[in-house]
Design an enzyme around this catalytic site. Structure first.
Site: not given
Lengths: 282, 156
Positions: A210, A214, A218
């Site tokens: 994660s 992440r 993004n």
């Protein structure tokens, strides 16, 4: 867009391809000419553009901060020292509020992550065509300037943090303590060990995944939208103006995103390492 | 977007930068900031102490001023009463001196008067005899009438 002969797909593809150095299909070593060729190189190849920008921005961070640190005085601080101290204090307060144990590595680690990831993300605000087109003029076929849109970069940092999580888990809880935590939690019974292990192992593996994905997700999405907006500049005056406005709006929004993503990466690193130091049962 | 050796390169780079930051950046800045914090705290403490000292000095000065005023008024009061006393003493002395001079003058006057009376008395006898001789046209033996003459003179 660089030239009229390229299709839209080619343009996007070009922007999303790293400059990869590795073994070419004919057995010699050199730069891949396309994404397919780069993929065929396998693991033993390297994204030269990601590494160069990453190291370059890391040097910007270390040299600036080192300069401030070398001239640091307890008297009235100058501009650079003031700026650097602001970041140091911000990181120090964040670290102290989350991480209650004694470890001199955590705060510098968090600051390196925050500033370095921020600088890498910041490259996203450079108009998407400038540096790649400049590279083409200089004879370099591909140039991805935002290292944090390369999963290799974000996952490498996440995995390094993961190594630290494992190291401190074993160091603080002991090997048995760490195994117990993985097997006897959340259900403290021998029969529940398989269930516990699956649950805990998934949550352990989810941490680096994660963390790395992440940031990558993004930044990749943000870059993608910048590329799509840049496509509008070739579509006539109306599209050009509309694209310009969109790019400005997205860039302003992105200032928030890149700072937030850098902060989240640093804070989650502190949180995960604080959990690794936690020795009492809960 | 394939995973490759960049993963290793970035991990090593990351480790080096973190090590550098931990070794050569964070401690210096932390020390400088801690020292400055201590200096500022010490400065604030010192200024607070100075404030307190100033306040206590002000109250001291006030009380000393009041004491000095009290002393000054006491001295003035003392001086005034002393002056009054001196004036009274001087008056007394002057009065006594005047009385003494007056007494002396009176004594002298009495003395003069007595002396004049004595002289008059001596002359009276002679004058009486002379007047009587003129009246009786004869000598009078003064010694024969001594008792009467003395009595007459003493009536003067």
């Amino acid at each position: 867009m660089s030239s009229g002969t390229k299709t839209t797909a080619d343009y996007i593809q070009h922007h999303l391809t790293n400059l990869t150095y590795g073994q070419l299909p004919d057995g010699s070593w050199g730069f891949a000419h396309s994404a397919e060729e780069a993929a065929q190189m396998g693991f033993w190849s390297i994204n030269v553009d990601s590494m160069a920008w990453s190291i370059g921005l890391g040097l910007v961070f270390t040299l600036f901060f080192r300069r401030a640190a070398a001239h640091a005085t307890a008297g009235v601080p100058g501009g650079l020292q003031n700026f650097v101290e602001m970041i140091v204090e911000f990181i120090d307060e964040t670290t102290q509020s989350i991480f209650q144990h004694k470890n001199d590595l955590i705060a510098p680690l968090a600051m390196t992550i925050f500033v370095w990831v921020f600088l890498m993300n910041l490259m996203d605000l450079v108009p998407v065509d400038w540096l790649p087109e400049l590279a083409v003029l200089l004879g370099v076929s591909h140039m991805k300037v935002v290292p944090s849109t390369d999963p290799n970069i974000t996952m490498a940092m996440a995995l390094t943090v993961f190594m630290l999580i494992l190291y401190y888990s074993v160091k603080c809880k002991g090997a048995m303590g760490f195994i117990k935590e993985l097997t006897l939690h959340p259900f403290p019974s021998l029969a529940a060990i398989p269930v516990n292990f699956v649950l805990e192992f998934v949550s352990l593996i989810a941490k680096p995944l994660s963390l790395g994905l992440r940031l990558f997700g993004n930044m990749y999405a943000g870059e993608m939208i910048f590329i799509l907006i840049a496509l509008m500049f070739g579509g006539g005056v109306a599209f050009f103006i509309f694209g310009g406005v969109l790019q400005w709006v997205w860039a302003v929004f992105h200032v928030l995103v890149i700072t937030l993503q850098a902060f989240i990466f640093a804070v989650l690193t502190i949180v995960y390492l604080a959990q690794a130091h936690e020795t009492e049962e809960h | 977007m394939n995973l490759n050796a960049t993963l290793l390169g970035q991990s090593i780079t990351f480790a080096i930068f973190v090590w550098f930051c931990m070794k050569y950046i964070w401690p210096m800045l932390g020390t400088a900031m801690r020292e400055r914090q201590e200096a500022i705290a010490a400065g604030l403490r010192a200024s607070e102490e100075a404030d307190q000292k100033l306040a206590s000095a002000a109250t001291n000065a006030e009380s000393e001023m009041a004491a000095a005023k009290e002393e000054a008024s006491a001295i003035i009061e003392q001086a005034r009463s002393r002056a009054n006393q001196m004036v009274e003493e001087a008056k007394d002395e002057a009065r006594q001196e005047g009385q003494r001079i007056l007494d002396a003058a009176k004594a002298e006057i009495d003395q003069e008067m007595n002396r004049a009376k004595e002289a008059l008395r001596a002359d009276v006898a002679a004058l009486v005899i002379a007047g009587a001789e003129r009246v009786i046209e004869d000598n009078i033996d003064a010694s024969k009438h001594d008792t009467m003459l003395t009595k007459l003179a003493s009536e003067l």
